[in-house]
Design a protein around this motif. Structure first.
Motif, mmCIF file in Angstrom:
data_model
loop_
_atom_site.group_PDB
_atom_site.id
_atom_site.type_symbol
_atom_site.label_atom_id
_atom_site.label_comp_id
_atom_site.label_asym_id
_atom_site.label_seq_id
_atom_site.Cartn_x
_atom_site.Cartn_y
_atom_site.Cartn_z
ATOM 1 N N ALA A 127 0.699 -1.095 0.050
ATOM 2 C CA ALA A 127 0.457 0.201 0.039
ATOM 3 C C ALA A 127 1.241 1.125 -0.022
ATOM 4 C CB ALA A 127 -0.843 0.158 1.535
ATOM 5 N N ARG A 128 2.054 1.285 0.118
ATOM 6 C CA ARG A 128 3.085 1.871 0.663
ATOM 7 C C ARG A 128 3.901 2.356 -0.658
ATOM 8 N NH1 ARG A 128 4.671 2.561 6.495
ATOM 9 N NH2 ARG A 128 3.251 2.439 7.364
ATOM 10 N N GLU A 129 4.047 1.529 -1.353
ATOM 11 C CA GLU A 129 5.616 1.126 -3.042
ATOM 12 C C GLU A 129 5.255 -0.034 -3.445
ATOM 13 O OE1 GLU A 129 8.851 2.093 -1.193
ATOM 14 O OE2 GLU A 129 8.371 1.463 0.309
ATOM 15 N N PRO A 130 5.041 0.000 -4.376
ATOM 16 C CA PRO A 130 6.300 -1.198 -5.665
ATOM 17 C C PRO A 130 6.693 -1.426 -4.759
ATOM 18 C CG PRO A 130 5.064 0.493 -6.775
ATOM 19 C CD PRO A 130 5.694 1.398 -4.811
ATOM 20 N N LEU A 158 8.421 -6.381 -9.884
ATOM 21 C CA LEU A 158 7.370 -5.329 -8.740
ATOM 22 C C LEU A 158 6.149 -5.241 -9.296
ATOM 23 C CD1 LEU A 158 9.610 -1.518 -9.332
ATOM 24 C CD2 LEU A 158 9.628 -3.593 -7.118
ATOM 25 N N TYR A 159 5.715 -5.641 -7.958
ATOM 26 C CA TYR A 159 4.240 -5.745 -7.651
ATOM 27 C C TYR A 159 3.826 -4.338 -7.204
ATOM 28 C CZ TYR A 159 3.954 -10.466 -8.376
ATOM 29 O OH TYR A 159 4.049 -12.148 -8.932
ATOM 30 N N GLU A 160 2.601 -3.928 -7.354
ATOM 31 C CA GLU A 160 1.768 -2.429 -6.674
ATOM 32 C C GLU A 160 0.606 -3.293 -6.731
ATOM 33 O OE1 GLU A 160 1.760 0.406 -9.951
ATOM 34 O OE2 GLU A 160 0.511 -0.655 -11.265
ATOM 35 N N ILE A 161 -0.753 -1.991 -5.712
ATOM 36 C CA ILE A 161 -1.166 -2.614 -5.259
ATOM 37 C C ILE A 161 -2.249 -2.048 -5.988
ATOM 38 C CG2 ILE A 161 -1.263 0.050 -3.947
ATOM 39 C CD1 ILE A 161 -2.624 -2.466 -1.675
ATOM 40 N N GLU A 221 -6.907 -0.695 -6.565
ATOM 41 C CA GLU A 221 -7.543 -0.033 -6.090
ATOM 42 C C GLU A 221 -8.065 -1.714 -5.295
ATOM 43 O OE1 GLU A 221 -7.829 2.948 -5.599
ATOM 44 O OE2 GLU A 221 -10.469 2.796 -4.185
ATOM 45 N N ALA A 222 -8.811 -1.981 -5.951
ATOM 46 C CA ALA A 222 -9.827 -3.403 -5.057
ATOM 47 C C ALA A 222 -8.588 -3.261 -3.524
ATOM 48 C CB ALA A 222 -9.714 -4.575 -6.029
ATOM 49 N N GLY A 223 -7.317 -3.769 -3.824
ATOM 50 C CA GLY A 223 -6.043 -4.666 -2.685
ATOM 51 C C GLY A 223 -6.535 -3.479 -1.535
ATOM 52 N N ARG A 224 -6.437 -1.810 -2.324
ATOM 53 C CA ARG A 224 -6.207 -0.603 -1.137
ATOM 54 C C ARG A 224 -7.174 -0.437 -0.747
ATOM 55 N NH1 ARG A 224 -5.137 5.347 -0.755
ATOM 56 N NH2 ARG A 224 -7.099 5.716 -0.246
ATOM 57 N N GLN A 225 -8.639 -1.412 -1.257
ATOM 58 C CA GLN A 225 -10.058 -1.435 -0.361
ATOM 59 C C GLN A 225 -9.895 -2.327 1.001
ATOM 60 O OE1 GLN A 225 -12.206 1.071 -0.761
ATOM 61 N NE2 GLN A 225 -10.862 2.058 -1.839
ATOM 62 N N ALA A 226 -8.554 -3.538 0.910
ATOM 63 C CA ALA A 226 -9.209 -4.795 0.880
ATOM 64 C C ALA A 226 -8.571 -4.881 2.475
ATOM 65 C CB ALA A 226 -8.233 -6.041 0.262
ATOM 66 N N ILE A 227 -7.050 -3.195 2.496
ATOM 67 C CA ILE A 227 -6.308 -3.882 3.138
ATOM 68 C C ILE A 227 -6.840 -2.365 4.517
ATOM 69 C CG2 ILE A 227 -4.905 -2.190 2.376
ATOM 70 C CD1 ILE A 227 -3.684 -4.296 5.373
ATOM 71 N N ILE A 228 -7.622 -2.027 4.010
ATOM 72 C CA ILE A 228 -8.507 -0.908 4.873
ATOM 73 C C ILE A 228 -9.872 -1.250 5.445
ATOM 74 C CG2 ILE A 228 -10.126 0.992 4.130
ATOM 75 C CD1 ILE A 228 -8.821 2.602 2.051
ATOM 76 N N ALA A 272 -1.844 11.789 7.894
ATOM 77 C CA ALA A 272 -2.058 10.530 6.475
ATOM 78 C C ALA A 272 -0.626 10.021 6.038
ATOM 79 C CB ALA A 272 -2.821 11.610 5.627
ATOM 80 N N ASP A 273 0.382 11.068 7.210
ATOM 81 C CA ASP A 273 1.719 10.215 6.409
ATOM 82 C C ASP A 273 2.111 8.733 6.902
ATOM 83 O OD1 ASP A 273 4.104 9.834 5.882
ATOM 84 O OD2 ASP A 273 5.222 12.043 7.667
ATOM 85 N N PRO A 274 1.804 7.652 5.782
ATOM 86 C CA PRO A 274 2.832 6.722 6.762
ATOM 87 C C PRO A 274 4.075 6.461 8.056
ATOM 88 C CG PRO A 274 3.128 7.238 3.872
ATOM 89 C CD PRO A 274 2.687 8.320 4.680
ATOM 90 N N ILE A 275 5.074 7.995 7.601
ATOM 91 C CA ILE A 275 6.153 7.443 8.022
ATOM 92 C C ILE A 275 5.615 8.159 9.384
ATOM 93 C CG2 ILE A 275 8.717 8.857 8.741
ATOM 94 C CD1 ILE A 275 8.651 8.772 6.160
#
Lengths: 202, 202
Positions: free
Chosen positions: A13-16, A70-73, A75-82, A150-153
Motif C-alpha cells: 500500500a506504501r510503494e511497489p 515489481l508488484y503494485e497494489i 484499488e481493490a487491494g487498497r479497499q481490502a487493506i482498509i 495521513a503520513d505513512p512515516i
DNA sequence: AGCATCATGTAATTTGTTACATGATTCT
DNA sequence: AGAATCATGTAACAAATTACATGATGCT
C-alpha cells in the motif's frame, strides 16, 4: 484468511515492491512484529494477483539474475487493506515467548544459571533497542509535518515507538528479576533443585 | 521440537494434571503467553507418555463422564524440562500482533475511526491488567518467603509481573497515540477519551 | 427447554518453518 | 578462493486453528 497476506498488502500500500523487497522490509521496518518466509511470500503474491488485489507493475531483467517482479497494489487491494485495518481486533492471548515460558521454570534452575540467561536476554533486547532508536531518529527526519495522520512515516513511528517501549520494558524486567534472584541467592540456604551448579553446561 | 510440549511439561513439573486441567491453566496462569488447543494437548500427552517423560498417575472415573486421566512428570521429564529451560534462547522477531500491524496502516484510515479502535484496544488491555493485578495479589499471599528462588509461585509472579508491565505499556501507548491523532485531527473539538463515539461502519 | 461445564478425543484445513535449487556478481 | 548478495521459487515437514463428536449433569 491469515493476517500474513495483510502484512504483504500493508507494505504494498506504501510503494511497489518485489517479493524479495518485501522480505527485506520485514527485517527493517515491521521487523519484530512480522516475519515471513519466501515460501509464503511468492505463492501469496501469485494468489493476490489472481484475485486482483495487486498487479504486476513491471519486470526488471538483469540478464544474469532472475527477473525482478515489481508488484503494485490495485484499488481493490487498497479497499481490502482498509477494510481489514478497520475491523476491530479481539486481543489474542497467544503471544508466545520462549523466554517467558522459561522464566516460569526459574524455580527448577540453579539461580546463577538463570541470572546468566537473563543477562543474555537483556543484552539481546538492548541491541534491538539501539536499532529501533536509531531507526526512529532517521524516520523523524523524513516525516512530513504537514499532515501527520495521513503520513505513512508517522504510522511507522507509532509501531517503532511501541518497539522501543517494549524493549525498555523487557530490559527493565530482566534487571529487576536479576536483582530478585541475587537477593534469593545471597541468603544461600539453598537446598537447590540439583543440576549444573555454577558456570556452564549443555 | 515445538515449545508447546515444554509448556505442558512446565505445568506438569508443578503438579499432576489432566489434559483438561492443562487447557484451563493456560487461561489462568500462563494465560497470555501460551495458548493451546485440545487437539494439541491430548496427542502430545500420549506422545510424552510413550517417551517416558510423563506417566499416568491415575484415572478418576465418574461413571457418567469420560475418564479423567491424571498425568505426573517422571524424572526423565524433569530432566528434559530443566535441560530445555537452561538452553539460551535466541530472541525471535516473530511476535505477531494484528493490532500493531493495523497501526502501521493508520495513515490509510480516517483518524476518528482509528481513535475508536485504539480506545477499544486500550479497554481490552485494561481488563487484562485488572485480571493480572488481582492474580498477583492472590499469589503474593501464597508465596513462601523462605526460599523464594525455589518457589514455583515466585516464578509465576515473574511472569505475571511481566504481564502487568506489558499491559500498562500497551495502555499508555494507546493513550499516547490517541493524543497524537487528536492533534493531527486538529482544530476540531476532539472530546476526551471515554464515550464510545458511535457513528461507525463495517 | 436450553445452555454451560466437564472431559476426552479426531479430522480437515490452513499456516508456518526449514531446507533446497539455481546462478552470476560483487565484496573480503 | 570463498562468502555474501540478489532474486526467484519449490518440497517436505511441523505446528496451529477450527470444527466436530460424544454425553451426562447442573444451572437458569
Amino acid at each position: 484468511m491469515s493476517s500474513s497476506r495483510y502484512a504483504l498488502l500493508s507494505l504494498l500500500a506504501r510503494e511497489p515492491l518485489s517479493g524479495y523487497d518485501i522480505k527485506q522490509q520485514m527485517n527493517n521496518r515491521l521487523a519484530p512484529f512480522w516475519k515471513i518466509g519466501s515460501n509464503q511470500v511468492y505463492p501469496e503474491l501469485t494468489k493476490m494477483e489472481e484475485e486482483g488485489l495487486i498487479r504486476l507493475q513491471g519486470v526488471e531483467q538483469h540478464t544474469y539474475r532472475p527477473a525482478r517482479k515489481l508488484y503494485e497494489i490495485t484499488e481493490a487491494g487498497r479497499q481490502a487493506i482498509i477494510a481489514w485495518t478497520v475491523e476491530p481486533v479481539e486481543m489474542d492471548y497467544g503471544t508466545r515467548d520462549d523466554f517467558l515460558l522459561k522464566t516460569y521454570n526459574t524455580w527448577l534452575i540453579d539461580p546463577q544459571t538463570m541470572v546468566d540467561r537473563m543477562e543474555h536476554a537483556r543484552r539481546q533486547h538492548e541491541e534491538r533497542l539501539f536499532f529501533y532508536e536509531s531507526k526512529a531518529e532517521e524516520l523523524k527526519q523524513q516525516r512530513r509535518l504537514a499532515s501527520p495522520h495521513a503520513d505513512p512515516i508517522a504510522s511507522t513511528l507509532f509501531v517503532i515507538e511501541f518497539g522501543i517501549r517494549w524493549e525498555r520494558l523487557y530490559i527493565q524486567w530482566c534487571e529487576d528479576m536479576i536483582k530478585d534472584l541475587a537477593i534469593a541467592n545471597g541468603k544461600q540456604d539453598v537446598p537447590d533443585p540439583g543440576p549444573p551448579s555454577s558456570s556452564e553446561e549443555p
